[in-house]
Design an enzyme around this catalytic site. Structure first.
Site, PDB file in Angstrom:
ATOM      1  N   ASP A   1       1.176  -1.096  -0.320  1.00  0.00           N
ATOM      2  CA  ASP A   1      -0.240   0.066  -0.065  1.00  0.00           C
ATOM      3  C   ASP A   1       0.449   1.143  -0.181  1.00  0.00           C
ATOM      4  O   ASP A   1       2.408   1.298  -0.778  1.00  0.00           O
ATOM      5  CB  ASP A   1      -1.219  -0.244   1.252  1.00  0.00           C
TER       6      ASP A   1
ATOM      7  N   HIS B   1      -7.344  -6.652  -0.647  1.00  0.00           N
ATOM      8  CA  HIS B   1      -6.143  -5.627  -0.448  1.00  0.00           C
ATOM      9  C   HIS B   1      -4.744  -5.965   0.626  1.00  0.00           C
ATOM     10  O   HIS B   1      -3.761  -5.483   0.474  1.00  0.00           O
ATOM     11  CB  HIS B   1      -6.760  -4.347  -0.161  1.00  0.00           C
TER      12      HIS B   1
END
Length: 320
Positions: free
Chosen positions: A115, A297
């Site tokens: 991320d 994610h």
């Protein structure tokens, strides 16, 4: 400079942290494996996370003989939380990682990011290429700089309520909503098994912080969630959101950097992630291998065994 008080104890055999003093901040750092190892691996968390997000990978990397360095980056955990927004730009964030290498006596290291941590690692390979021997990034591919500052381009393409635009144009609004109930927001965010859904109008982070019925299933146990809730209750969300508020500053800071990442690289995507894949990754990262994992994610937490195996196998092929 502000260093935060102690937070909830880590509920596993995760290493004990130390505070490492750098030029202008202290970083809370977790460390494992032999310090005199031939190769160091630095694990860089994303938002809104914590060094603890690498809990599944640290033991395996240490057992494989790597010196594993896992910082809470500035603005997170018990690391310093400067008040100045500009203190969270990519020059400072990459400078912290270089400072850790100097502190531990490593000329270079393999950097692994997820991320926002991936953005910092890509940028580190551009700004300090001599300190990076290989790159492993999860979820976020290399971001092309383009001809316009990022926030302007995003606002034109996606509107003023797109979260990256909203955070920059209306500072403090999202912070207050997330700070009001960190547990609800984090429990709603860290989900698995979510069905794909088209984007909805409005500011997604604020909506997520207020919803009572998020899709999917909880990813974290109560004890795991408590680590994040305690950390963000202590710091608030403003320090970590300041990373987002440097997008355009970062665009300018990277103007003179070589846009090509020349080190060996591994890019790991979650096939159910909403982060957009790069269609031109090899133009900017010519020595990249790409792996897809069937998850969303939070790759290294959703599929910890598979993600760890992918990373270890790739490292073994690239000088490990």
């Amino acid at each position: 400079m502000t260093t935060q008080p102690s937070t909830t104890p880590i509920p596993t055999d995760f290493p004990e942290p130390t505070l490492v003093a750098l030029d202008d901040v202290e970083l809370e750092v977790y460390e494992a494996g032999p310090r005199d190892a031939d190769r160091a691996v630095v694990l860089c968390h994303g938002w809104p996370e914590h060094a603890y997000s690498w809990r599944h990978q640290v033991p395996a990397l240490a057992a494989a003989g790597y010196h594993v360095i896992v910082p809470n980056q500035r603005g997170y955990g018990r690391s310093s939380c400067p008040a100045d927004v500009a203190a969270y730009d990519v020059a400072h964030l990459t400078g912290d990682l270089v400072g850790l290498l100097d502190h531990y006596g490593h000329e270079d290291a393999t950097f692994v990011g997820h991320d926002w941590g991936a953005f910092v690692v890509w940028s580190l390979a551009q700004l300090h290429p001599e300190r990076v021997n290989a790159v492993v990034n999860l979820s976020l591919p290399y971001q092309e700089r383009g001809g316009r500052p990022w926030v302007d381009a995003l606002e034109e393409a996606l509107g003023e309520d797109f979260y990256l635009v909203h955070l920059n144009r209306r500072p403090g609004v999202a912070d207050a909503v997330l700070d009001a109930d960190p547990e609800r927001f984090l429990r709603n965010l860290f989900r698995t098994g979510q069905p794909p859904a088209p984007p909805q109008p409005g500011m997604a982070l604020i909506d997520l912080a207020r919803t009572q019925d998020p899709p999917g299933e909880p990813l974290l146990s109560d004890d795991e969630l408590a680590v994040l809730v305690s950390a963000f209750t202590a710091t608030g969300f403003t320090p970590s959101l300041s990373w987002y508020r440097n997008l355009d500053r970062n665009w300018h800071l990277l103007a003179d950097a070589d846009p090509v990442v020349r080190q060996p690289a591994l890019m790991v995507y979650g096939t159910r992630d909403t982060v957009v894949r790069s269609e031109r990754l090899t133009d900017f990262v010519p020595h990249v291998d790409v792996v897809d994992l069937d998850c969303g994610h939070w790759i290294q937490q959703e599929l910890p065994e598979q993600a760890t195996e992918v990373i270890l196998t790739w490292l073994a092929r690239h000088g490990g």
